[in-house]
Structures are given as structure tokens and as C-alpha cells.
Write an enzyme that holds these catalytic residues in place. Structure first.
Site, PDB file in Angstrom:
ATOM      1  N   HIS A 497       0.709  -1.265  -0.235  1.00  0.00           N
ATOM      2  CA  HIS A 497      -0.093   0.055  -0.057  1.00  0.00           C
ATOM      3  C   HIS A 497       0.730   1.221   0.108  1.00  0.00           C
ATOM      4  CE1 HIS A 497      -4.297  -1.306   0.819  1.00  0.00           C
ATOM      5  NE2 HIS A 497      -3.904  -1.486  -0.304  1.00  0.00           N
ATOM      6  N   GLU A 734      -9.398 -11.209  -7.625  1.00  0.00           N
ATOM      7  CA  GLU A 734      -8.189 -11.028  -6.876  1.00  0.00           C
ATOM      8  C   GLU A 734      -7.507 -12.325  -6.400  1.00  0.00           C
ATOM      9  OE1 GLU A 734      -8.031  -7.893  -4.262  1.00  0.00           O
ATOM     10  OE2 GLU A 734      -9.831  -8.316  -3.357  1.00  0.00           O
ATOM     11  N   ASN A 757      -2.818  -6.841  -7.900  1.00  0.00           N
ATOM     12  CA  ASN A 757      -1.965  -7.091  -6.855  1.00  0.00           C
ATOM     13  C   ASN A 757      -2.025  -8.406  -6.113  1.00  0.00           C
ATOM     14  OD1 ASN A 757      -1.367  -4.460  -7.521  1.00  0.00           O
ATOM     15  ND2 ASN A 757      -2.548  -3.465  -5.953  1.00  0.00           N
ATOM     16  N   ASP A 758      -3.183  -8.536  -5.557  1.00  0.00           N
ATOM     17  CA  ASP A 758      -3.653  -9.966  -5.084  1.00  0.00           C
ATOM     18  C   ASP A 758      -3.437 -10.913  -5.682  1.00  0.00           C
ATOM     19  OD1 ASP A 758      -3.643  -9.242  -2.241  1.00  0.00           O
ATOM     20  OD2 ASP A 758      -5.394  -7.971  -2.554  1.00  0.00           O
TER      21      ASP A 758
HETATM   22  C1  PEP Z   1      -5.354  -5.627  -5.809  1.00  0.00           C
HETATM   23  O1  PEP Z   1      -5.220  -6.616  -4.973  1.00  0.00           O
HETATM   24  O2  PEP Z   1      -4.996  -5.505  -7.018  1.00  0.00           O
HETATM   25  C2  PEP Z   1      -6.238  -4.551  -5.681  1.00  0.00           C
HETATM   26  C3  PEP Z   1      -6.603  -3.508  -6.574  1.00  0.00           C
HETATM   27  O3  PEP Z   1      -6.505  -4.232  -4.284  1.00  0.00           O
HETATM   28  P1  PEP Z   1      -5.597  -3.813  -3.147  1.00  0.00           P
HETATM   29  O4  PEP Z   1      -4.156  -3.401  -3.753  1.00  0.00           O
HETATM   30  O5  PEP Z   1      -6.301  -2.761  -2.410  1.00  0.00           O
HETATM   31  O6  PEP Z   1      -5.433  -4.913  -2.176  1.00  0.00           O
HETATM   32 MG    MG Z   2      -6.432  -6.504  -3.376  1.00  0.00          MG
END
Ligand code: PEP
Ligand code: MG
Length: 875
Positions: A497, A734, A757-758
Site C-alpha cells: 500500500h 483477485e 496485486n492480490d
Molecule cells: C489488488 O489486489 O490488485 C487491488 C486493487 O486491491 P488492493 O491493492 O487494495 O489489495
Molecule cells: Mg486486493
């Protein structure tokens, strides 16, 4: 002498019940109020008088015992037989000279007579290097003794002119015993020892030697060449710089001198297992990690020799600026204490004890895990923490009215400077240990005194390159973004983050630079080439010039992109792609509009409420979303329900510890333990006007059952609220199961949004915050791309659209592939909207479709990146 109290007139100096102090220095008298340091002039240290010395000899103003002699030789405190404590402090801020120009002639504990020489000092050196020569004679325990007469204006002669007369306040002078005299009859024993340890007198042998004399009635001093150090001070011993093969001399004094000297010698001659090659210690943090991997597939590497550290790009861009340690900048203690010295001293004691307890826990935890090396390092920190050199120097400063935090910081930094003078790379590592302790104690002090994180404590220079082990989202939420030109982290991942926030703020950022980052001195001019993951910490003038030119070129490209950013984006062959923004605050929403975002593709609501101490109420939810909808001026907003857990912590919610938080109560699963949080949010969302302004996005959905249950709940709340319009509900793709079951999800969802990302984390089983994996956890991995392809195909069966809101959407090399796979919305950081629109406009959709499946057949993310670069070159 001027009598201060008529009742005392007529009393002869030296009469019983009063204590006469003669001038310890020769020169004109300076009234205390005129001493150029508020610590003295405001009487914070106690009542007294000043002298502007004309000769460099400090004589004892009375008979007494040397209670304390400053390590730096610039001040001495005597205790009279009656118990009055008399401080004589030479010059102002002379502790900063670190001993330069001062030669003490007595030792702590010594009995002295009036007129004895206590300290010789070089008047010229002190005059040139200190802010003032004016010296102070003050009664340190003014609560117990008062000044009843003092010398008037004019010159006084050292050892002769009466200066002050004191009297016990309750009239009854205390009598101190002969405490401290036990060691006065001193046997002196000397022994030479040649060091055979690899690395010489380093931290662990030094710490063991110190332990060896505990409880023995003697003092041991270690001498090496001109230098000497007390055995109690590990820092002092290290600063001797006695390497392997060096011959040192042990000097023991006191009743058991022989026993003590032998104990130390035996320890130093003993080769402890595992110490033959004392490894350079890492800079310590509570969760040490190895340096970033250096495999060809992972660029993270350290090349300190060339003045460059390599990490992983978290937010692109180029910057030039001065390195500022955020961990240090967090707490800038006030210089002057706000209360009496005794209270400040207690604060320091409390903080040191708290840190010691913390370290003890770390030692135990590491030992239990079998991490013996790590346990040893924390244990060594405990030894350093109680080092008398550090503690005494801090206390000296506190006694001069400085705050505990300031005193501790100065004391540590003075020792770091001493270690810095010894040419030994291992000692540079010890300096890192000291820095770590500095930080820990300052934090503990801030917690106990409530002085943490005031806005004034965060003043940054212009063009600050902030360095930290890892920034937390809350660190970044309070940044002065106008001054911060780049962020560099020893740890962290490109999709953490902190990285996301840096991208959103348009601040170039590098993660996973490794522990070497902590060795770069505060204030060093550095060049950050975030795109290449490079931090140049010894840049040449040419490097700086080149970086500034590149920064300017990029600014030119940005400006050109900005001019067309408000227009919709379509490929050259007319295929429309919505470019939306990922936001976390109302400000971000405004930035998104300014940057031409067609919509908000992801509002991370957990970040919106990160600093709160209580969960938001329904009304607070509504107000926040309503304000964002308004700021978007008709553009729709996809608002994701709270995604708390794993890397996303919020102040108001302490979740029970989980062995695998990333696989635990994250996203909508939180509702299993706290359904109220989600219910309140859904109710707040359903109160927004008009309802069509928003779409609800559910994070961490794994199958259709979860979606169906939540959809029913949303419909129920909508009905209760009397809402007639239907709110659109989408799911995040995700986790791999969601991608594989996209056709089932799309039957019930209005849209899908891929969280790369996840999805990358869970597909590749690589923690998104693990620095060693930062380079490998790449969303362009063919496995991740294939899952996206499956998701798009599943959605298309039900005519639903798919967007990408993970970091991959903002990666220029990924854009042609995502477009080719059939993604119709790219949601990126607000500041990236113009460049991503520009990228889309340069593509040919048909060509992207034709080529993308060939790239999915490649075997690695690197191969995909290389192929993408070859087919769709970057500017
Ligand atoms: C992700 O996982 O790609 C996503 C957009 O959510 P976050 O990064 O907030 O987990
Ligand atoms: Mg995510």
C-alpha cells in the site's frame, strides 16, 4: 560579597551552618541572568553565578568529593561534606567539543581540597569552538541549599576570592558519609593482552569482558595507544579501534584489581564459538530480512562500491534531493526540557527500561525460533543500551536542562561520530546498531511523554528524498508532499500500500533497496531513478545534471499528455478504453478529475478511514461517498467495501492475530467476525444521491455463493431505505478461484474488476510485501495473464465488462496486453491517467488481440516484458 538576606548580615563566611565557595576560575563575574544560555540564566539548573574566565585552570571552589566528572571533561560536580552539590561548567555548549581542549586532573570519586586543580583547559580552543567561554558555578540541589551571599561585579581570582555562600534550606546541613571512598585505597594492576579474535575487540568480546567483571570490586580501564576506555563501556571499547593482533593494556584499580584484570584477560583470550569471524551485523529492525535477491531474474541488489543501490520500482520517475531518514524525522525532540532535570531523567530511565523489555522479548522470540545470530544481535543491543558512556553523556545534557530525547539523541550521535573516526567497516555496522537504539528510545520517549509526531516535528528540507525501512500508509498520509521528491525503502514490495500511495501521489519510489540504505548518511545528495530501481548515493556532478535533465524531459512528456487528458481514450483503430482512477480520499477524487479520469475505478475505503480511532458511522460513510460523487461531477465511482486485514491495517480495528493474515479474515470475510462494519458501510453507500453515481465493489470474493449472499443483503438494505433504483455490484477478481469461476460470478455481478496485486500474490504464492520477492512477484507472469484471460472470457459469456484496478493497469508494458485480452477499463493512479490514455491512443487494438495470446505462451514474466517492449516500445 553581597548579602542576600538581611538575617544573614553579620554572619562571617565559613561560619558553622554556611558553606563558602571560592571562585574556581579567574575573571570577571557575570550575573547568572546574563549567562548566554537559558538553561543557566533561567535558573533551570539551580541558583549560581557566572565567570568569564581569563585563564584555563579550574580549581576546586571547596573541599569535597568529585561526584561526577563529565566524560568530555568540560564540567565537574562536587559534593561538600554538608551535602551541597556544586556544578562548575566551563563555557556554553562545550559538551559538543567532545573533550577537545579539556584535561581533567582528577577522577570521579576523588576527595579534593579547596584550590586543588580539577581541570586544565585550553582557553583558545574553547573560545574558538564554543559559543561562549562564560562558565557557571551552580548549586545543583538548590532545593536543599540556598545562596545567601554572592560576589558582586568585578574580577575574582581562582582559589582565593569568595564567590558564593550557601546555607541548607532547613537550617540543618546534611552530613554525607564517606560513600564512594571504598575504592579510594587503590591497588593498581596492569596486564597486556594481545587480541587473537578475528576482528579484534569487537562488540561481543567487549560485551563478554564487561560481564566478566560484574560484581568484582575494582575498576578496569582498557588502554590502546593514546586511547582508553572503561570496561563498562562497550561503545568506548569499540572506539579504541583495537583490531586483531593489537596489544592492549588492562589497568585495574581497587581492592580486587588483580581478579578483575585476570577475568577480563581470560575473556579476551578465549575464542568463543562462532566468533572467530564476527559477521558484520545487519542494521537491525524488529523483523530482519536478508538482503534482496541478486539472481538475474531479480534486479534487487546492492552495489555500494559504485555508490548505487538497486531495488524495485514502486512508482516511476526521476528525482534529485537530500536523503532524510523518515524514521528519525518522525520524532524531533525539543532541545530544552519542559520540566526539572530530575523529571526528565526519570523519563529517560522509563524509556530505556521499555526498550530493554522490548529487546528482551525479541531475544526470547529469536531464541525460540532457533535464530541464534539474531538473538545475539538483540542481546548486544541490550548491552549497548545500558552503556554508561551513552547514559552518562545523556544525563550530563539533561542536567544542563536539555530534554531527555534531545540528550539521548546527542549522546548516541556523539558516539556514532567517535566510531566513524575508527577506520573499520565493522564499526560502521555498530553505528547502525546505535542508530537503531536511538530510534527505539526516542519512540519510547515519545510514547511515554506524548510528544510524538507533532506537525512541527516533521519539518523537511525542499527536495527531500525520504528513506525508511518501510513506510506505512499512515506515514504517507501525513507527508508534506510539496517537499518530498522521492521515497526510498529498504524493504516493501511494489504492490504494497505504501507503493500504491506513492504512485497515487506521483512521487517516485523505490522499494527493497536492502539494509545498505540505512548506511547512507542523513543529508547526502542522492539521485533516484525509480523507473530503473536505482538510488545513486554518491552521484557525480554529471549524474546529477543528467538526472535533472531527465526529470525535465519527463515533465515535458507529462505536460504534453496532460493537454489531451480530458478527452476519452481510444486505440488508433477506434476501440474505446475507459481510463479511470484509483483513489483513497476526496482530494484524490479532485486530482482524478483534474487529470482527466473518466471515472473512479476503485475507491479504497479502508484507506479513507485509516486514521480514525472508531469505525465510521453510517452517516459518516454516506457523507464521505456523497462528497466524492459530487467532486466527480457526474463521473461514476466504483466504491469498494472495506478491505481490512493483512497489509491493510486501520487504527480502529485490532484484529486477532492470525498465523497467515493474507489468507485470513480479509475483505468481505471480515463480515464473518464484524458484520456490523460491512452493514454500516452498505447502508451508508445506499444513501448516496443519486444511487447511479456509485457502484459497489466487493473485495476478496472467492465464489458465487458469497456474492449472492451479499447481493441479497444489499437489496434488503436498499428496500429498507426505500431506494427504488438498482445499485450495480461488482466483484474483485483477485484470488485465482474467482478468476477461474468468473463465468459463475458474472452471472450475478454487474461487472468484474481484476485486482492484479492480490491476484499475482495468490497465484504465484509470493507475499506482495516481501522485499526479496518484489522483483519476481510480477503481474505480467503468464500464469496471471492466463487467469485474466479466463476471467474476461467468463464475463463475456454474460455480456459483462471487465476492468483492471491493480497496479498492472498502470504499467505501460502491460497496457497493450490487457487491451488485447479484452479489458475495457483501466483504473490507475490519478496522476497516471494522462500517460495511460496516451499509451492507449498509440495502440492498435486488432494488433494487440492478435499478439497477446503468443505472449501468454511465453514462460516467464521477464520474457513477456521483453516481448511487450519489442512489440510496443515505450517513449
Ligand atoms: C489488488 O489486489 O490488485 C487491488 C486493487 O486491491 P488492493 O491493492 O487494495 O489489495
Ligand atoms: Mg486486493
Amino acid at each position: 560579597m553581597n548579602p542576600e538576606n538581611s538575617a544573614d548580615q553579620g554572619k562571617s563566611e565559613g561560619k558553622s551552618g554556611s558553606i563558602e565557595l571560592v571562585a574556581p576560575l579567574s575573571g570577571p563575574v557575570v550575573p547568572l541572568a546574563a549567562v548566554p544560555d537559558p538553561v543557566f540564566s533561567e535558573g533551570m539548573f539551580g541558583d549560581g553565578i557566572g565567570i568569564d574566565p581569563l585563564a584555563g585552570k579550574l580549581l576546586s571552589p571547596c573541599d569535597g568529593t568529585v561526584m561526577h566528572l563529565a566524560r568530555t571533561g568540560h564540567a565537574v560536580t562536587l559534593e561538600t561534606a554538608e551535602g551541597a552539590q556544586v556544578l562548575v561548567h566551563i563555557g556554553i555548549d562545550t559538551v559538543e567539543l567532545n573533550g577537545k581542549g579539556f584535561s581533567p586532573k582528577v577522577e570521579q570519586g576523588a576527595k579534593v581540597r579547596r584550590g586543588d586543580l580539577l581541570i586544565d583547559f585550553d582557553l583558545d580552543v574553547v573560545a574558538c569552538e564554543a559559543p561562549s567561554l562564560v562558565s557557571v558555578i551552580a548549586v545543583a540541589n538548590s532545593d536543599a541549599f540556598e545562596v545567601i551571599q554572592r560576589a558582586g561585579a568585578g574580577r575574582v581570582e581562582a582559589g582565593q576570592t569568595p564567590l558564593l555562600v550557601l546555607r541548607a534550606r532547613d537550617g540543618a546541613a546534611q552530613t554525607v558519609g564517606a560513600a564512594g571512598s571504598a575504592n579510594l585505597v587503590m591497588d593498581e594492576v596492569r596486564r597486556s593482552v594481545t587480541l587473537t579474535h578475528a576482528g579484534g575487540l569487537h562488540a561481543r568480546p567487549a560485551a563478554r569482558a564487561r560481564e566478566a567483571v560484574r560484581g568484582i570490586e575494582a575498576r578496569v580501564e582498557v588502554r590502546f595507544g593514546e586511547r582508553k576506555a572503561a570496561i563498562e563501556s562497550v561503545v568506548g571499547l569499540l572506539a579504541l579501534g583495537a583490531g586483531e593482533g593489537a596489544t592492549i593494556e588492562l589497568v585495574g584499580m581497587g581492592r580486587e584489581a588483580q581478579k578483575a584484570v585476570d577475568a577480563v584477560a581470560n575473556e579476551l583470550l578465549r575464542e568463543a564459538p562462532g566468533e572467530a569471524h564476527e559477521a558484520p551485523a545487519r542494521a537491525l529492525s524488529p523483523a530482519p530480512a536478508a538482503a534482496p535477491v541478486t539472481a538475474a531474474t531479480a534486479p534487487a541488489a546492492t552495489n555500494a562500491a559504485s555508490g548505487t543501490l538497486t531495488g524495485v520500482c514502486a512508482a516511476p520517475g526521476v528525482a534529485v534531493g537530500k536523503l532524510v531518514r523518515w524514521d528519525d524525522a518522525e520524532i524531533a525532540p525539543a532541545e530544552l526540557a519542559s520540566g526539572p532535570s530530575a523529571a526528565e531523567s526519570r523519563l529517560l530511565d522509563k524509556a530505556v527500561a521499555a526498550v530493554d523489555a522490548e529487546l528482551d522479548t525479541s531475544v526470547r522470540a529469536a531464541s525460540q525460533r532457533g535464530a541464534i545470530g539474531e538473538a545475539g544481535i538483540f542481546q548486544m543491543h541490550r548491552v549497548l543500551l545500558e552503556d554508561p558512556t551513552l547514559i552518562d553523556a545523556a544525563r550530563d545534557l539533561i542536567s544542563l536542562g536539555k530534554s531527555a530525547g534531545f540528550a539521548w539523541r546527542e549522546s548516541i550521535r556523539a558516539q556514532i561520530a567517535v566510531l566513524g573516526k575508527v577506520d573499520d567497516p565493522l564499526l560502521a555496522e555498530r553505528a547502525a546498531d546505535l542508530r537503531d537504539l536511538e530510534k527505539r528510545v526516542l519512540r519510547a520517549l515519545a510514547l511515554t511523554s506524548g510528544a510524538a509526531n507533532t506537525p512541527a516535528a516533521r519539518q523537511l528540507p525542499d527536495e527531500a528524498v525520504l528513506a525508511a525501512d518501510e513506510f506505512t500508509p499512515s506515514d504517507l498520509a501525513t507527508l508534506d508532499r510539496k517537499r518530498v521528491t522521492a521515497l526510498v525503502m529498504a524493504r516493501g514490495g511494489a504492490t504494497s500500500h505504501a507503493a500504491i500511495i506513492a504512485r497515487q501521489a506521483g512521487i517516485p519510489a523505490i522499494v527493497a533497496l536492502g539494509d545498505s540504505l540505512h548506511k547512507i548518511a542523513e543529508g547526502t545528495e542522492v539521485v533516484v531513478d525509480a523507473g530503473a530501481g536505482r538510488l545513486v548515493h554518491a552521484p557525480s556532478a554529471q549524474d546529477i545534471e543528467r538526472a535533472r535533465a531527465e526529470k525535465q524531459r519527463l515533465a515535458g512528456v507529462r505536460e504534453a499528455n496532460r493537454l489531451t487528458s480530458q478527452q476519452a481514450a481510444a486505440t488508433r483503430d477506434g476501440h474505446a478504453i475507459e481510463v479511470a482512477a484509483n483513489i483513497a480520499t476526496l482530494d484524490d477524487a479532485r486530482t482524478a478529475v483534474e487529470n482527466g479520469a473518466d471515472a473512479v475505478g476503485l475507491l479504497r475505503t479502508e484507506l479513507m478511514f485509516i486514521h480514525r480511532q472508531a469505525a465510521p458511522t453510517i452517516e459518516e460513510h454516506r457523507q464521505s461517498y456523497q462528497a466524492i460523487a459530487q467532486a466527480l461531477q457526474g463521473r461514476p465511482a466504483i466504491i469498494r467495501t472495506l478491505d481490512v486485514g493483512a497489509d491493510k491495517e486501520v487504527d480502529y480495528l485490532t484484529l486477532p492475530p492470525e498465523p497467515n493474515p493474507a489468507l485470513g479474515l480479509r475483505g468481505i470475510r471480515l463480515a464473518q467476525v464484524r458484520p456490523d462494519l460491512l452493514d454500516d458501510q452498505l447502508r451508508g453507500l445506499l444513501a448516496v444521491e443519486p444511487l447511479s453515481a456509485i457502484r459497489i465493489l466487493l473485495p476478496m470474493v472467492t465464489d458465487a455463493g458469497e456474492l449472492i449472499r451479499l447481493r441479497e443483503r444489499i437489496d434488503l438494505f436498499a428496500k429498507e431505505a426505500g431506494r427504488t433504483g438498482r445499485v450495480e455490484v461488482g466483484v474483485m477478481i483477485e484470488v485465482p478461484s474467482a478468476a477461474l469461476l468468473a463465468d459463475q460470478l458474472a452471472r450475478h455481478a454487474d461487472f468484474l474488476s481484476v485486482g492484479t496485486n492480490d491476484l499475482t500474490q495468490y497465484t504465484l504464492a509470493m507475499d506482495r510485501c516481501q522485499p526479496d520477492l518484489a522483483a519476481q512477484a510480477d503481474g505480467l507472469h503468464p500464469a496471471v495473464l492466463r487467469l485474466i484471460a479466463v476471467a474476461v472470457e467468463g464475463a463475456s459469456k454474460h455480456g459483462k465488462w471487465v476492468g483492471v484496478c491493480g497496479a498492472l493497469a498502470g504499467d505501460p508494458l502491460a497496457v497493450p496486453l490487457l487491451v488485447g485480452l479484452g479489458i475495457t477499463e483501466l483504473s490507475v493512479d490519478p496522476v497516471s491517467v494522462p500517460s495511460i490514455k496516451a499509451r492507449v491512443r498509440n495502440l492498435n487494438y486488432t494488433q494487440c488481440r492478435e499478439r497477446v495470446f503468443d505472449l501468454l505462451a511465453l514462460e516467464s514474466a521477464q520474457a513477456v516484458r521483453a516481448a511487450s517492449r519489442a512489440h510496443w516500445p515505450l517513449d
